[in-house]
Design an enzyme around this catalytic site. Structure first.
Site, PDB file in Angstrom:
ATOM      1  N   ASP A   1       0.846  -1.199   0.000  1.00  0.00           N
ATOM      2  CA  ASP A   1       0.000   0.000   0.000  1.00  0.00           C
ATOM      3  C   ASP A   1       0.880   1.247   0.000  1.00  0.00           C
ATOM      4  OD1 ASP A   1      -3.002   0.973   0.716  1.00  0.00           O
ATOM      5  OD2 ASP A   1      -1.527   2.257   1.704  1.00  0.00           O
TER       6      ASP A   1
ATOM      7  N   TYR B   1       3.217   9.803  -0.567  1.00  0.00           N
ATOM      8  CA  TYR B   1       4.302   9.230   0.248  1.00  0.00           C
ATOM      9  C   TYR B   1       5.660   9.437  -0.426  1.00  0.00           C
ATOM     10  CZ  TYR B   1       0.396   6.590   2.388  1.00  0.00           C
ATOM     11  OH  TYR B   1      -0.784   6.205   2.973  1.00  0.00           O
TER      12      TYR B   1
ATOM     13  N   LYS C   1      -2.557   5.921  -4.459  1.00  0.00           N
ATOM     14  CA  LYS C   1      -3.630   6.882  -4.168  1.00  0.00           C
ATOM     15  C   LYS C   1      -3.332   8.227  -4.816  1.00  0.00           C
ATOM     16  CE  LYS C   1      -3.599   4.735   0.411  1.00  0.00           C
ATOM     17  NZ  LYS C   1      -2.193   4.617   0.802  1.00  0.00           N
TER      18      LYS C   1
ATOM     19  N   HIS D   1      -7.334   9.740  -2.202  1.00  0.00           N
ATOM     20  CA  HIS D   1      -6.696   9.648  -0.883  1.00  0.00           C
ATOM     21  C   HIS D   1      -7.550  10.303   0.215  1.00  0.00           C
ATOM     22  CE1 HIS D   1      -2.353   9.255   0.881  1.00  0.00           C
ATOM     23  NE2 HIS D   1      -3.253   9.031   1.818  1.00  0.00           N
TER      24      HIS D   1
HETATM   25  N1  LIG Z   1      -5.224   6.503   3.559  1.00  0.00           N
HETATM   26  C1  LIG Z   1      -4.665   7.214   4.503  1.00  0.00           C
HETATM   27  O1  LIG Z   1      -4.983   8.379   4.704  1.00  0.00           O
HETATM   28  C2  LIG Z   1      -3.596   6.581   5.348  1.00  0.00           C
HETATM   29  C3  LIG Z   1      -3.139   7.237   6.495  1.00  0.00           C
HETATM   30  C4  LIG Z   1      -2.168   6.602   7.274  1.00  0.00           C
HETATM   31  C5  LIG Z   1      -1.691   5.347   6.897  1.00  0.00           C
HETATM   32  N2  LIG Z   1      -2.152   4.748   5.764  1.00  0.00           N
HETATM   33  C6  LIG Z   1      -1.647   3.417   5.326  1.00  0.00           C
HETATM   34  O2  LIG Z   1      -1.701   2.513   6.431  1.00  0.00           O
HETATM   35  C7  LIG Z   1      -0.394   1.978   6.652  1.00  0.00           C
HETATM   36  C8  LIG Z   1      -0.189   1.663   8.106  1.00  0.00           C
HETATM   37  O3  LIG Z   1      -0.418   2.798   8.912  1.00  0.00           O
HETATM   38  P1  LIG Z   1       0.755   3.620   9.657  1.00  0.00           P
HETATM   39  O4  LIG Z   1       2.019   3.405   8.926  1.00  0.00           O
HETATM   40  O5  LIG Z   1       0.280   5.007   9.856  1.00  0.00           O
HETATM   41  O6  LIG Z   1       0.812   2.990  11.112  1.00  0.00           O
HETATM   42  P2  LIG Z   1       0.868   1.543  11.765  1.00  0.00           P
HETATM   43  O7  LIG Z   1       1.079   0.479  10.771  1.00  0.00           O
HETATM   44  O8  LIG Z   1      -0.314   1.464  12.698  1.00  0.00           O
HETATM   45  O9  LIG Z   1       2.158   1.680  12.699  1.00  0.00           O
HETATM   46  C9  LIG Z   1       3.443   1.874  12.185  1.00  0.00           C
HETATM   47  C10 LIG Z   1       4.374   2.232  13.361  1.00  0.00           C
HETATM   48  O10 LIG Z   1       4.352   1.178  14.336  1.00  0.00           O
HETATM   49  C11 LIG Z   1       5.646   0.627  14.487  1.00  0.00           C
HETATM   50  N3  LIG Z   1       5.466  -0.841  14.494  1.00  0.00           N
HETATM   51  C12 LIG Z   1       5.140  -1.623  13.431  1.00  0.00           C
HETATM   52  N4  LIG Z   1       5.038  -2.906  13.793  1.00  0.00           N
HETATM   53  C13 LIG Z   1       5.318  -2.952  15.109  1.00  0.00           C
HETATM   54  C14 LIG Z   1       5.387  -3.996  16.068  1.00  0.00           C
HETATM   55  N5  LIG Z   1       5.167  -5.255  15.712  1.00  0.00           N
HETATM   56  N6  LIG Z   1       5.685  -3.684  17.351  1.00  0.00           N
HETATM   57  C15 LIG Z   1       5.920  -2.391  17.727  1.00  0.00           C
HETATM   58  N7  LIG Z   1       5.860  -1.362  16.865  1.00  0.00           N
HETATM   59  C16 LIG Z   1       5.581  -1.635  15.575  1.00  0.00           C
HETATM   60  C17 LIG Z   1       6.475   1.095  13.303  1.00  0.00           C
HETATM   61  O11 LIG Z   1       7.811   1.296  13.698  1.00  0.00           O
HETATM   62  P3  LIG Z   1       9.107   0.818  12.846  1.00  0.00           P
HETATM   63  O12 LIG Z   1       8.848   1.132  11.398  1.00  0.00           O
HETATM   64  O13 LIG Z   1      10.200   1.651  13.441  1.00  0.00           O
HETATM   65  O14 LIG Z   1       9.290  -0.639  13.102  1.00  0.00           O
HETATM   66  C18 LIG Z   1       5.809   2.415  12.982  1.00  0.00           C
HETATM   67  O15 LIG Z   1       6.330   3.441  13.808  1.00  0.00           O
HETATM   68  C19 LIG Z   1       0.527   3.079   6.113  1.00  0.00           C
HETATM   69  O16 LIG Z   1       1.854   2.637   5.926  1.00  0.00           O
HETATM   70  C20 LIG Z   1      -0.196   3.453   4.856  1.00  0.00           C
HETATM   71  O17 LIG Z   1       0.045   2.484   3.851  1.00  0.00           O
HETATM   72  C21 LIG Z   1      -3.100   5.341   4.998  1.00  0.00           C
END
Ligand SMILES: NC(=O)c1ccc[n+]([C@@H]2O[C@H](COP(=O)([O-])OP(=O)(O)OC[C@H]3O[C@@H](n4cnc5c(N)ncnc54)[C@H](OP(=O)(O)O)[C@@H]3O)[C@@H](O)[C@H]2O)c1
Length: 282
Positions: free
Chosen positions: A46, A51, A76, A109
């Site tokens: 994704d 990004y 997106k 998005h």
């Molecule tokens: N459509 C939208 O508006 C939108 C908005 C936000 C996100 N997204 C999508 O959703 C995806 C995921 O959301 P997100 O990146 O915001 O947050 P997330 O996946 O909820 O969390 C990522 C964070 O958690 C840490 N982490 C990951 N796995 C872990 C584990 N097993 N234990 C402890 N910490 C952990 C990562 O650190 P490290 O990398 O340092 O390991 C990073 O800081 C995004 O990458 C993107 O593709 C979409």
């Protein structure tokens, strides 16, 4: 370890329920991170124009040796390109950056209801063109509230295949999920572990200790059992693997209910509220 389940979308396509998110991964590190994810077994990536790392995703996908048909790539539309001609150019640029002839899913998005005279409908109709010409195998939206989805239903032809919205234990977003369930729109849960913000909750750590799993695995499993599509982000190799190992255990119904009860409503939101978010990149 069990294999990743798929979710059937309303247009006959099937999407892997677990993917790999690349938000906030440095463009220079993206290809490496995606390569690691693909090696572990992730088959769904994704990304987004905003990004800045589509090229890294494409590089890893193209050099993976995997069959393109076995991979799912989502991108997106940039908030700055909602006008139809801009959206057409932006989509061409997305495919060029990825180095691919199609994406599996392309999303608006953000709805940006206070920008572009509130016209996300003509943007959506432009995405319908990409769907009809086959360059986007599925199209969908992100951060759309029920009111935005209702308007698309009234004023356009293609029902979005997915709606990608913030969902985690502190913002369970039930109203948006229920609209999707009732109208054949799959929910994709972004920030599934609230960027780490839910991992120290005692309700979650107690369940994790009982099952011999990590808090992140318990929360990701909670999403899976609720039927949502997820793509946690990590650049830490051990976590990329940990987040993939969620198909060899099950939460009880009581666990799922207890985690859902952690919902804090609006207070639990970590990102912007889509009704007022109006960011357009400079
Ligand atoms: N459509 C939208 O508006 C939108 C908005 C936000 C996100 N997204 C999508 O959703 C995806 C995921 O959301 P997100 O990146 O915001 O947050 P997330 O996946 O909820 O969390 C990522 C964070 O958690 C840490 N982490 C990951 N796995 C872990 C584990 N097993 N234990 C402890 N910490 C952990 C990562 O650190 P490290 O990398 O340092 O390991 C990073 O800081 C995004 O990458 C993107 O593709 C979409």
């Amino acid at each position: 370890m069990g294999t990743v389940p798929t979710i059937n979308l309303n247009n006959g396509q099937t999407i892997p329920q677990l993917g790999f998110g690349v938000f906030q991964i440095d463009p220079a590190e993206t290809a490496d991170a995606v390569r690691q994810a693909l090696e572990i077994g992730y088959r769904h990536i994704d990304t987004a124009e905003m990004y800045g790392n589509e090229a890294g995703v494409g590089e890893a996908v193209r050099s993976s040796g995997l069959d393109r048909d076995d991979l799912w790539v989502t991108s997106k539309l940039n908030n700055g390109f909602h006008r139809p001609d801009d959206a057409r150019r932006a989509f061409d640029d997305t495919l060029a950056a990825l180095g691919l002839d199609h994406v599996d899913l392309f999303l608006i998005h953000w709805p940006l209801p206070t920008q572009y005279d509130g016209d996300y409908v003509s943007t959506w109709k432009t995405l319908e063109e990409f769907y009809h010409d086959g360059r986007a195998r599925s199209i969908g939206v992100s951060n759309f509230q029920p009111t935005h989805l209702r308007r698309l239903a009234q004023e356009s032809d293609v029902v979005p295949a997915v709606n990608q919205v913030e969902v985690h234990p502190y913002l369970t977003n039930e109203e948006v999920r229920a609209y999707g369930r009732d109208h054949g729109i799959a929910t994709e849960a972004w920030s599934p572990i609230a960027q780490g913000g839910v991992l120290h909750d005692p309700e979650i750590t107690v369940i994790a200790d009982r099952l011999g799993k990590t808090a992140a695995q318990v929360v990701l499993r909670w999403h899976v059992q609720r039927g949502d599509i997820i793509f946690p982000k990590s650049t830490t190799p051990s976590r990329i693997r940990e987040n993939f190992e969620i198909f060899d255990f099950e939460l009880t119904d009581a666990d799922v209910t207890a985690i859902s009860a952690l919902d804090k409503g609006e207070e639990g939101r970590t990102g912007p509220n889509p009704d007022v978010f109006d960011y357009i990149p400079a």
